[in-house]
Structures are given as C-alpha cells and as structure tokens.
Design a protein around this motif. Structure first.
Motif, PDB file in Angstrom:
ATOM      1  N   UNK A 261      57.692  45.127  29.737  1.00  0.00           N
ATOM      2  CA  UNK A 261      56.504  44.312  29.965  1.00  0.00           C
ATOM      3  C   UNK A 261      55.790  45.235  30.864  1.00  0.00           C
ATOM      4  N   UNK A 262      54.427  45.214  30.806  1.00  0.00           N
ATOM      5  CA  UNK A 262      53.526  45.928  31.696  1.00  0.00           C
ATOM      6  C   UNK A 262      53.489  45.279  32.856  1.00  0.00           C
ATOM      7  N   UNK A 263      53.004  45.928  33.797  1.00  0.00           N
ATOM      8  CA  UNK A 263      52.796  45.204  35.262  1.00  0.00           C
ATOM      9  C   UNK A 263      51.496  44.225  35.316  1.00  0.00           C
ATOM     10  N   UNK A 264      51.843  43.117  35.309  1.00  0.00           N
ATOM     11  CA  UNK A 264      50.820  41.997  35.356  1.00  0.00           C
ATOM     12  C   UNK A 264      49.766  42.421  36.260  1.00  0.00           C
ATOM     13  N   UNK A 265      49.988  42.657  37.493  1.00  0.00           N
ATOM     14  CA  UNK A 265      48.985  42.822  38.557  1.00  0.00           C
ATOM     15  C   UNK A 265      48.161  44.112  38.014  1.00  0.00           C
ATOM     16  N   UNK A 266      48.699  44.953  37.393  1.00  0.00           N
ATOM     17  CA  UNK A 266      47.729  46.320  37.095  1.00  0.00           C
ATOM     18  C   UNK A 266      46.840  45.816  35.985  1.00  0.00           C
ATOM     19  N   UNK A 267      47.490  45.106  35.143  1.00  0.00           N
ATOM     20  CA  UNK A 267      46.643  44.651  33.719  1.00  0.00           C
ATOM     21  C   UNK A 267      45.664  43.545  34.254  1.00  0.00           C
ATOM     22  N   UNK A 268      46.057  42.631  35.045  1.00  0.00           N
ATOM     23  CA  UNK A 268      44.841  41.881  35.508  1.00  0.00           C
ATOM     24  C   UNK A 268      43.820  42.476  36.178  1.00  0.00           C
ATOM     25  N   UNK A 269      44.079  43.305  37.123  1.00  0.00           N
ATOM     26  CA  UNK A 269      43.108  44.149  37.815  1.00  0.00           C
ATOM     27  C   UNK A 269      42.246  44.917  36.999  1.00  0.00           C
ATOM     28  N   UNK A 270      42.820  45.700  36.104  1.00  0.00           N
ATOM     29  CA  UNK A 270      42.019  46.330  35.013  1.00  0.00           C
ATOM     30  C   UNK A 270      41.139  45.517  34.177  1.00  0.00           C
ATOM     31  N   UNK A 271      41.584  44.090  33.952  1.00  0.00           N
ATOM     32  CA  UNK A 271      40.829  43.257  32.982  1.00  0.00           C
ATOM     33  C   UNK A 271      39.487  42.717  33.923  1.00  0.00           C
ATOM     34  N   UNK A 272      39.881  42.605  35.335  1.00  0.00           N
ATOM     35  CA  UNK A 272      38.637  42.285  36.121  1.00  0.00           C
ATOM     36  C   UNK A 272      37.589  43.350  36.166  1.00  0.00           C
ATOM     37  N   UNK A 273      37.819  44.584  35.984  1.00  0.00           N
ATOM     38  CA  UNK A 273      37.109  45.815  36.150  1.00  0.00           C
ATOM     39  C   UNK A 273      36.292  45.803  34.939  1.00  0.00           C
ATOM     40  N   UNK A 274      37.039  45.453  33.839  1.00  0.00           N
ATOM     41  CA  UNK A 274      36.432  45.338  32.380  1.00  0.00           C
ATOM     42  C   UNK A 274      35.278  44.361  32.343  1.00  0.00           C
ATOM     43  N   UNK A 275      35.619  43.127  32.897  1.00  0.00           N
ATOM     44  CA  UNK A 275      34.758  41.932  33.185  1.00  0.00           C
ATOM     45  C   UNK A 275      33.619  42.344  33.809  1.00  0.00           C
ATOM     46  N   UNK A 276      33.609  42.952  34.914  1.00  0.00           N
ATOM     47  CA  UNK A 276      32.623  43.511  35.907  1.00  0.00           C
ATOM     48  C   UNK A 276      31.610  44.463  35.076  1.00  0.00           C
ATOM     49  N   UNK A 277      32.281  45.177  34.335  1.00  0.00           N
ATOM     50  CA  UNK A 277      31.290  46.082  33.544  1.00  0.00           C
ATOM     51  C   UNK A 277      30.627  45.509  32.335  1.00  0.00           C
TER      52      UNK A 277
END
Length: 107
Positions: free
Chosen positions: A1-17
């Motif tokens: 399973x992927x690291x949830x914190x890393x994946x969630x933080x990455x999704x936040x950056x995508x939302x910002x973009x």
C-alpha cells in the motif's frame, strides 16, 4: 500500500495546480453585447458556472484530505469516524481520504 501521507499531500498539490489553471474560467462574464453575441455570452456564463462548481468540488476534496491528514497525525487514520471499526484496506485504496466504513456509509 502506498504511503497515505505522501499520496494525500501529492493530491493537495494537484488540486492547487487545478485551482490555478481554473481561475480564468471563474472570472466575471462581461455584459458588452457588442463584443460577445447572446449565445456566446450564454456559453461563457455556463462555462463560468462549471468552473465555479469544479472549484467548490476541489475545495470539498481539500477539506476531506485535511481531515485525513489530521487523522494520520492523531493515529486514527484507517478507522471509521462513526463506529471506530477499521476501514477495509480496499476502501482506503479507492479513496485515501475516506472517513467512514462501508456499513456506516450505508447507514
């Protein structure tokens, strides 16, 4: 399973973009009938409404992610916020920010 914190933080950056890219679509539509015909203005208003709706969906997702990150910090991530039972791993894989188990979601 992927690291949830890393994946969630990455999704936040995508939302910002996505927010930055969608700013033009949310601008006020001008009333100048000389510059834009009636149908073109209606299209512009519809595009504006869709861009604003997308921004609201991104904001709601951002709030879900922030709550998931807080649950990670508190050691409560992966447990249902209603009943406290463990959320099925497959459900977490489908949505890392999910807060409730399937039984509680169904009611």
């Amino acid at each position: 399973m992927t690291n949830p914190r890393t994946a969630l933080t990455k999704r936040l950056k995508t939302l910002d973009a996505e927010d930055a890219a969608g700013l033009d679509g949310q601008k006020t539509v001008t009333l100048d009938q000389q510059a834009v015909g009636r149908l073109s203005r209606m299209d512009a208003l519809q595009n504006q409404a869709m861009a604003q709706a997308q921004a609201r969906r991104r904001q709601a997702e951002r709030q879900k992610i922030a709550a998931a990150l807080q649950r990670l910090d508190e050691g409560e991530y992966g447990f249902c916020t209603d009943c406290g039972e463990e959320i099925a791993p497959a459900r977490l894989l489908a949505d890392l920010a999910i807060a409730r188990c399937l039984d509680c979601t169904r009611g």
